[in-house]
Every structure is written in structure tokens, then in C-alpha cells.
Design a protein around this motif. Structure first.
Motif: not given
Length: 76
Positions: A48, A51-52, A54, A57, A59, A61-62, A66
């Protein structure tokens, strides 16, 4: 009160309640099962945090982060 156990798309599983004291101080209490608490404070938290921050959201990677968070929480 927010019950994320009812939101299948949310990988965070818990019940969060925000209260206000008589002195107007807000505070939150989180209710977890032992398993959801362990996951929240373990691998899920690290994912998280990545993720947060980035900006995009959508992408790759995101999306991968997720998906991994959802996979982990689906075992609860």
C-alpha cells in the motif's frame, strides 16, 4: 463507521470508526480479526505504501500492486 469487509474491491479489510471527544479531538478505532490485523501490518502495508505514492493509479505498477493486495486479502 466504514466497513471495508463489505467492499470486495477494497483490499483493506477492517471496520474503522471515527469518534470526536468532548474536547473536539477526533480519533479512529480500527477493528480487525487477528488475520486481517496481521496482514494490514505486514506485507499489505508495504504494498500500500508503494501504491499510494504513485501519481498514475492506472500505471502498470499501480495495477500490479493493487492486484497483489487484492490477492492477499482474498484469503481472509
Amino acid at each position: 463507521m466504514k466497513n471495508t469487509w463489505l467492499i470486495k474491491s477494497n483490499p483493506y479489510k477492517g471496520i474503522n470508526c471515527i469518534y470526536t471527544s468532548p474536547a473536539s479531538q477526533k480519533f479512529e478505532i480500527q477493528y480487525h480479526t487477528p488475520e486481517s490485523f496481521e496482514l494490514k501490518n505486514g506485507e499489505l502495508h508495504g504494498l500500500y505504501e508503494k501504491w499510494r505514492v504513485l501519481k498514475d493509479k492506472a500505471s502498470v505498477e499501480a495495477i500490479e500492486l493493487s492486484k497483489r493486495m487484492t490477492e492477499l486479502s482474498s484469503k481472509l
